[in-house]
Design a protein around this motif. Structure first.
Motif, PDB file in Angstrom:
ATOM      1  N   ASN A 188      38.188  57.961  44.832  1.00  0.00           N
ATOM      2  CA  ASN A 188      37.763  56.482  45.563  1.00  0.00           C
ATOM      3  C   ASN A 188      38.267  56.138  47.024  1.00  0.00           C
ATOM      4  OD1 ASN A 188      37.746  53.391  46.004  1.00  0.00           O
ATOM      5  ND2 ASN A 188      37.938  53.297  43.764  1.00  0.00           N
ATOM      6  N   PRO A 189      37.363  55.835  47.787  1.00  0.00           N
ATOM      7  CA  PRO A 189      37.508  55.706  49.534  1.00  0.00           C
ATOM      8  C   PRO A 189      38.900  54.748  49.665  1.00  0.00           C
ATOM      9  CG  PRO A 189      35.658  54.326  48.710  1.00  0.00           C
ATOM     10  CD  PRO A 189      35.919  55.061  47.648  1.00  0.00           C
ATOM     11  N   ASP A 190      39.166  53.722  48.970  1.00  0.00           N
ATOM     12  CA  ASP A 190      40.382  52.919  49.195  1.00  0.00           C
ATOM     13  C   ASP A 190      41.414  52.838  48.451  1.00  0.00           C
ATOM     14  OD1 ASP A 190      38.297  51.656  51.097  1.00  0.00           O
ATOM     15  OD2 ASP A 190      37.275  50.609  49.450  1.00  0.00           O
TER      16      ASP A 190
ATOM     17  N   VAL B  22      35.710  62.281  48.798  1.00  0.00           N
ATOM     18  CA  VAL B  22      35.770  60.945  48.935  1.00  0.00           C
ATOM     19  C   VAL B  22      34.650  60.256  49.053  1.00  0.00           C
ATOM     20  CG1 VAL B  22      36.885  59.242  50.402  1.00  0.00           C
ATOM     21  CG2 VAL B  22      38.079  61.599  50.334  1.00  0.00           C
ATOM     22  N   GLN B  23      34.238  59.330  48.128  1.00  0.00           N
ATOM     23  CA  GLN B  23      33.117  58.370  48.239  1.00  0.00           C
ATOM     24  C   GLN B  23      33.112  57.472  49.186  1.00  0.00           C
ATOM     25  OE1 GLN B  23      30.585  59.949  45.954  1.00  0.00           O
ATOM     26  NE2 GLN B  23      32.108  61.503  46.176  1.00  0.00           N
ATOM     27  N   ARG B  24      31.792  56.986  49.628  1.00  0.00           N
ATOM     28  CA  ARG B  24      31.798  55.918  50.509  1.00  0.00           C
ATOM     29  C   ARG B  24      32.060  54.505  49.936  1.00  0.00           C
ATOM     30  NH1 ARG B  24      26.759  57.073  54.827  1.00  0.00           N
ATOM     31  NH2 ARG B  24      27.409  59.151  55.240  1.00  0.00           N
ATOM     32  N   THR B  25      31.832  54.451  48.685  1.00  0.00           N
ATOM     33  CA  THR B  25      32.127  52.865  47.911  1.00  0.00           C
ATOM     34  C   THR B  25      32.575  53.323  46.702  1.00  0.00           C
ATOM     35  OG1 THR B  25      30.033  52.843  46.729  1.00  0.00           O
ATOM     36  CG2 THR B  25      30.021  52.173  49.252  1.00  0.00           C
ATOM     37  N   SER B  26      33.243  52.141  46.235  1.00  0.00           N
ATOM     38  CA  SER B  26      33.994  52.271  44.885  1.00  0.00           C
ATOM     39  C   SER B  26      32.934  52.373  43.852  1.00  0.00           C
ATOM     40  CB  SER B  26      34.961  51.159  44.646  1.00  0.00           C
ATOM     41  OG  SER B  26      35.903  51.107  45.606  1.00  0.00           O
TER      42      SER B  26
ATOM     43  N   ALA C  73      30.080  53.922  43.826  1.00  0.00           N
ATOM     44  CA  ALA C  73      29.764  55.614  44.095  1.00  0.00           C
ATOM     45  C   ALA C  73      30.910  56.205  43.426  1.00  0.00           C
ATOM     46  CB  ALA C  73      29.473  56.043  45.295  1.00  0.00           C
TER      47      ALA C  73
END
Length: 290
Positions: free
Chosen positions: A192-194, A213-217, A219
């Motif tokens: 998750n990115p965050d 690392v994905q751009r959004t949760s 994704a």
């Protein structure tokens, strides 16, 4: 009174020494900066520069103007910051945290305790930045993954979080009851990115792994649901995750036993500066280490 932006340009000229250097620093054209210097002389009604074929340079009037301008700019910026902080303290609570799950726990508490207050969240794994935000008043409460005993601060431990690895059923690692980072260093892992400071933990302990690392949760959720790529979870994060990740029947969640895979979280606020947070800090104290 001269425009505050014009004073900033004057100070920048004093620091850079040339119109061209000032223009580059401020991302303006050189003619625009030159025109500002002329307007300042008009407003001051005195010459601020000595002029020559090589350009302009501050004269004694100019040096005094720069000294006073620095003071005016400092006072102006302080005024804006003070008013914004006053408004923030009375209309909203700003939380800055090193990880997402403790921030969500605190947000839910705030929404229950303070019905008319809005909440703004800032996620950042940089402890030094979080401390600067607290001291400056840019946020009222921070969450760290270590205790702090600075004078003037209240520090309350309130929860613990431990990583698990989501391993597909039937994978060779599923037979383990517990894992070390070294056991799966080299495998692809979707992230998750965050995730705040957890990102640095992963990079330190998994140098041979491809961390996807994905751009959004969203994704991240799609890949976690529809592939056999490993991902990290915790019992606490599954309480707040999308429904599909709360009980992924296709995977076994294996605890990671390295010391850095477990974090204790501490809520920190300034003593006396945030009286509105008294109820929240007491609630966190009663929450106990989970």
């Amino acid at each position: 009174m001269p425009d505050i932006d014009h004073l900033r340009q004057l100070v920048a000229f004093a620091d850079k020494g040339t119109l061209s250097g000032t223009a580059r620093e401020l991302h303006k054209s050189q003619p625009a900066v030159s025109l500002t210097m002329q307007r300042l002389e008009t407003e001051f009604k005195v010459d601020l520069f000595d002029r020559s074929n090589n350009g302009i340079a501050l004269n004694d009037n100019g040096h005094l103007a720069v000294t006073l301008a620095r003071h005016v700019i400092e006072q102006y910026d302080s005024m804006l910051a003070s008013v914004r902080q006053f408004d923030a303290r009375h209309r909203s609570i700003v939380i800055a945290a090193c990880a997402p799950v403790p921030m969500l726990v605190i947000r839910r508490m705030i929404e229950r305790l303070y019905l008319s207050v809005s909440v703004r969240q800032i996620l950042d794994g940089d402890d030094a930045l979080l401390m600067r935000m607290l001291v400056s008043g840019d946020c009222q409460l921070i969450v760290l993954n270590h205790p702090i005993s600075d004078k003037g601060l209240t520090c309350v431990p309130f929860m613990r979080e431990s990583l698990t690895l989501a391993v597909p059923k039937g994978h060779i690692l599923e037979r383990f009851e517990a894992l070390h980072f070294s056991d799966f260093n080299g495998y692809n892992i979707v992230l998750n990115p965050d995730i705040g400071f957890w990102m640095d933990v992963c990079r330190r302990h998994l140098p041979a792994s491809h961390l996807l690392v994905q751009r959004t949760s969203d994704a991240f959720g799609v890949i976690a649901e529809n592939s056999d790529i490993f991902y990290f979870s915790t019992s606490q994060s599954r309480d707040y995750a999308a429904k599909v990740l709360r009980s992924d029947a296709r995977r076994t969640f294996i605890p990671i036993v390295d010391s850095e895979a477990t974090a204790t979280y501490y809520a920190v606020c300034r003593i006396g500066r945030s009286p509105s947070l008294t109820a929240l800090m007491e609630e966190l104290g009663r929450f106990g280490i989970q």
